[in-house]
Design a protein around this motif. Structure first.
Motif, mmCIF file in Angstrom:
data_model
loop_
_atom_site.group_PDB
_atom_site.id
_atom_site.type_symbol
_atom_site.label_atom_id
_atom_site.label_comp_id
_atom_site.label_asym_id
_atom_site.label_seq_id
_atom_site.Cartn_x
_atom_site.Cartn_y
_atom_site.Cartn_z
ATOM 1 N N TRP A 222 38.860 41.553 42.987
ATOM 2 C CA TRP A 222 39.491 40.376 43.238
ATOM 3 C C TRP A 222 38.260 39.336 43.041
ATOM 4 O O TRP A 222 37.811 39.036 44.083
ATOM 5 C CB TRP A 222 39.997 40.273 44.269
ATOM 6 N N PRO A 223 38.077 38.916 41.850
ATOM 7 C CA PRO A 223 36.743 38.088 41.764
ATOM 8 C C PRO A 223 36.991 36.751 42.261
ATOM 9 O O PRO A 223 37.943 35.980 42.326
ATOM 10 C CB PRO A 223 36.638 38.103 40.282
ATOM 11 N N ILE A 224 35.771 36.272 42.788
ATOM 12 C CA ILE A 224 35.740 34.876 43.406
ATOM 13 C C ILE A 224 35.847 33.967 42.186
ATOM 14 O O ILE A 224 34.874 34.085 41.255
ATOM 15 C CB ILE A 224 34.519 34.603 44.179
ATOM 16 N N ILE A 225 36.515 32.784 42.109
ATOM 17 C CA ILE A 225 36.731 31.831 41.037
ATOM 18 C C ILE A 225 36.435 30.528 41.370
ATOM 19 O O ILE A 225 36.366 29.703 40.594
ATOM 20 C CB ILE A 225 38.169 31.851 40.570
ATOM 21 N N GLY A 226 36.032 30.423 42.459
ATOM 22 C CA GLY A 226 35.572 28.951 43.118
ATOM 23 C C GLY A 226 35.703 28.657 44.680
ATOM 24 O O GLY A 226 36.001 29.840 45.183
ATOM 25 N N VAL B 18 45.343 45.738 59.283
ATOM 26 C CA VAL B 18 44.373 45.364 58.197
ATOM 27 C C VAL B 18 44.931 46.082 56.988
ATOM 28 O O VAL B 18 45.220 47.341 56.958
ATOM 29 C CB VAL B 18 43.127 45.726 58.462
ATOM 30 N N TRP B 19 45.319 45.329 55.919
ATOM 31 C CA TRP B 19 45.882 45.558 54.804
ATOM 32 C C TRP B 19 44.726 46.246 53.975
ATOM 33 O O TRP B 19 43.893 45.633 53.573
ATOM 34 C CB TRP B 19 46.747 44.525 54.092
ATOM 35 N N ALA B 20 45.140 47.286 53.105
ATOM 36 C CA ALA B 20 44.393 47.872 52.129
ATOM 37 C C ALA B 20 44.689 46.977 50.708
ATOM 38 O O ALA B 20 45.827 46.506 50.682
ATOM 39 C CB ALA B 20 44.441 49.275 51.620
ATOM 40 N N PRO B 21 43.765 46.800 49.848
ATOM 41 C CA PRO B 21 43.919 45.864 48.607
ATOM 42 C C PRO B 21 45.150 46.508 47.755
ATOM 43 O O PRO B 21 45.890 45.528 47.281
ATOM 44 C CB PRO B 21 42.749 46.004 47.742
ATOM 45 N N LYS B 22 45.258 47.657 47.515
ATOM 46 C CA LYS B 22 46.439 48.119 46.880
ATOM 47 C C LYS B 22 47.605 47.811 47.537
ATOM 48 O O LYS B 22 48.733 47.478 46.822
ATOM 49 C CB LYS B 22 46.262 49.784 46.333
ATOM 50 N N HIS B 23 47.808 47.678 48.566
ATOM 51 C CA HIS B 23 48.994 47.472 49.587
ATOM 52 C C HIS B 23 49.486 45.973 49.478
ATOM 53 O O HIS B 23 50.587 45.890 49.248
ATOM 54 C CB HIS B 23 48.852 47.856 50.830
ATOM 55 N N LYS C 60 40.977 35.906 42.671
ATOM 56 C CA LYS C 60 42.139 36.172 41.595
ATOM 57 C C LYS C 60 42.626 37.779 41.727
ATOM 58 O O LYS C 60 41.759 38.494 41.681
ATOM 59 C CB LYS C 60 41.464 35.972 40.188
ATOM 60 N N ILE C 61 43.913 37.719 41.679
ATOM 61 C CA ILE C 61 44.452 39.198 41.673
ATOM 62 C C ILE C 61 45.153 39.464 40.582
ATOM 63 O O ILE C 61 46.044 38.681 40.150
ATOM 64 C CB ILE C 61 45.288 39.107 43.037
ATOM 65 N N LYS C 62 44.811 40.372 39.809
ATOM 66 C CA LYS C 62 45.367 40.514 38.405
ATOM 67 C C LYS C 62 46.710 41.786 38.660
ATOM 68 O O LYS C 62 46.380 42.751 39.512
ATOM 69 C CB LYS C 62 44.480 41.249 37.524
ATOM 70 N N PHE C 63 47.603 41.457 37.987
ATOM 71 C CA PHE C 63 48.633 42.152 37.851
ATOM 72 C C PHE C 63 48.766 42.624 36.138
ATOM 73 O O PHE C 63 47.748 42.361 35.554
ATOM 74 C CB PHE C 63 50.088 41.950 38.220
ATOM 75 N N ILE C 64 49.923 43.274 35.665
ATOM 76 C CA ILE C 64 49.667 43.889 34.472
ATOM 77 C C ILE C 64 50.083 42.720 33.528
ATOM 78 O O ILE C 64 49.204 42.528 32.529
ATOM 79 C CB ILE C 64 51.047 45.075 34.256
ATOM 80 N N ASN C 65 50.957 41.796 33.838
ATOM 81 C CA ASN C 65 51.132 40.921 32.870
ATOM 82 C C ASN C 65 50.853 39.242 33.352
ATOM 83 O O ASN C 65 51.217 38.542 32.705
ATOM 84 C CB ASN C 65 52.848 40.951 32.206
ATOM 85 N N ILE D 288 47.645 37.360 56.092
ATOM 86 C CA ILE D 288 47.305 38.625 56.742
ATOM 87 C C ILE D 288 45.899 38.956 56.804
ATOM 88 O O ILE D 288 44.944 38.240 56.111
ATOM 89 C CB ILE D 288 47.991 39.699 55.680
ATOM 90 N N TRP D 289 45.653 39.876 57.594
ATOM 91 C CA TRP D 289 44.107 40.616 57.710
ATOM 92 C C TRP D 289 44.076 41.621 56.441
ATOM 93 O O TRP D 289 45.018 42.342 56.225
ATOM 94 C CB TRP D 289 44.115 41.046 58.991
ATOM 95 N N ILE D 290 42.789 41.474 55.806
ATOM 96 C CA ILE D 290 42.777 42.503 54.633
ATOM 97 C C ILE D 290 41.291 43.106 54.800
ATOM 98 O O ILE D 290 40.568 42.452 55.216
ATOM 99 C CB ILE D 290 42.927 41.937 53.426
ATOM 100 N N ASN D 291 41.256 44.244 54.251
ATOM 101 C CA ASN D 291 40.076 45.034 54.017
ATOM 102 C C ASN D 291 39.318 44.374 52.907
ATOM 103 O O ASN D 291 40.048 44.080 51.917
ATOM 104 C CB ASN D 291 40.201 46.384 53.794
ATOM 105 N N ASP D 292 38.336 43.489 53.185
ATOM 106 C CA ASP D 292 37.575 42.652 52.225
ATOM 107 C C ASP D 292 36.958 43.629 50.858
ATOM 108 O O ASP D 292 36.467 43.190 50.039
ATOM 109 C CB ASP D 292 36.597 42.072 52.663
ATOM 110 N N GLU D 293 37.086 44.964 50.800
ATOM 111 C CA GLU D 293 36.815 45.704 49.649
ATOM 112 C C GLU D 293 37.117 45.296 48.387
ATOM 113 O O GLU D 293 36.082 45.377 47.480
ATOM 114 C CB GLU D 293 37.182 47.296 49.706
ATOM 115 N N ALA D 294 38.185 44.718 48.109
ATOM 116 C CA ALA D 294 38.493 44.205 46.817
ATOM 117 C C ALA D 294 37.715 43.016 46.349
ATOM 118 O O ALA D 294 37.526 42.780 45.284
ATOM 119 C CB ALA D 294 39.959 43.796 46.867
ATOM 120 N N ILE D 295 37.508 41.990 47.301
ATOM 121 C CA ILE D 295 36.581 40.944 47.364
ATOM 122 C C ILE D 295 34.949 41.345 46.932
ATOM 123 O O ILE D 295 34.360 41.014 45.974
ATOM 124 C CB ILE D 295 36.655 39.933 48.227
#
Length: 151
Positions: free
Chosen positions: A69-73, A121-126, A14-19, A57-64
């Motif tokens: 970015w919590p694993i939900i299932g 490889v994308w950073a989470p904030k990007h 899950k990726i959270k935004f403001i609203n 895309i390829w991402i840096n897995d730091e957010a996970i």
């Protein structure tokens, strides 16, 4: 010491935004898929699976692994998600273009690279900024930075 979370192919996150928030999926690390819908309430995995994929895309897995970015299932990957996309690369000096597929780099034309993701490889904030821009119908400032420069 902070415990690093583990993940596997088929996991949803899950990726959270403001609203609102959106979902992504681990394909074959570092390749991740991001869905093209936002939500304000949690959705069951079978509903998330029906959404289209906005991009892979390829991402840096730091957010996970950090829990950002919590694993939900987890659901085993459908065969349609197993194919690895073709990417493009551009030499920063010569500006020559290449396609990159299954570890093989081949010279390419601009037309062959159009519509492909850049091999990066994308950073989470990007990724978060790119998704927010996508949902708002705007161009991502980071997408503009990874587009190719005409040779």
């Amino acid at each position: 010491m902070t415990k690093r979370l583990k993940y596997q192919s088929g996991d949803f996150f899950k990726i959270k935004f403001i609203n609102s928030f959106s979902y992504g999926r681990v394909l074959s690390s570092p390749l991740m898929a991001f869905y093209d819908k936002t939500y304000t309430e949690d959705q069951p995995l079978d509903v998330i699976c029906k959404a289209n994929i906005a991009f892979k895309i390829w991402i840096n897995d730091e957010a996970i692994v950090s829990g950002r970015w919590p694993i939900i299932g987890h659901i085993h990957l459908d065969v349609s998600l197993l194919s690895i996309p073709k990417f493009f690369k551009q030499d920063p000096i010569s500006r020559k273009l290449y396609t990159y597929e299954n570890g093989i780099e081949s010279p390419a034309s601009i037309d062959e690279c159009m519509g492909l993701e850049k091999a990066a490889v994308w950073a989470p904030k990007h990724v978060e900024e790119r998704l927010e821009s996508f949902f708002l119908g705007k161009k991502s400032k980071y997408m503009l930075m990874v587009n190719f420069i005409k040779p």
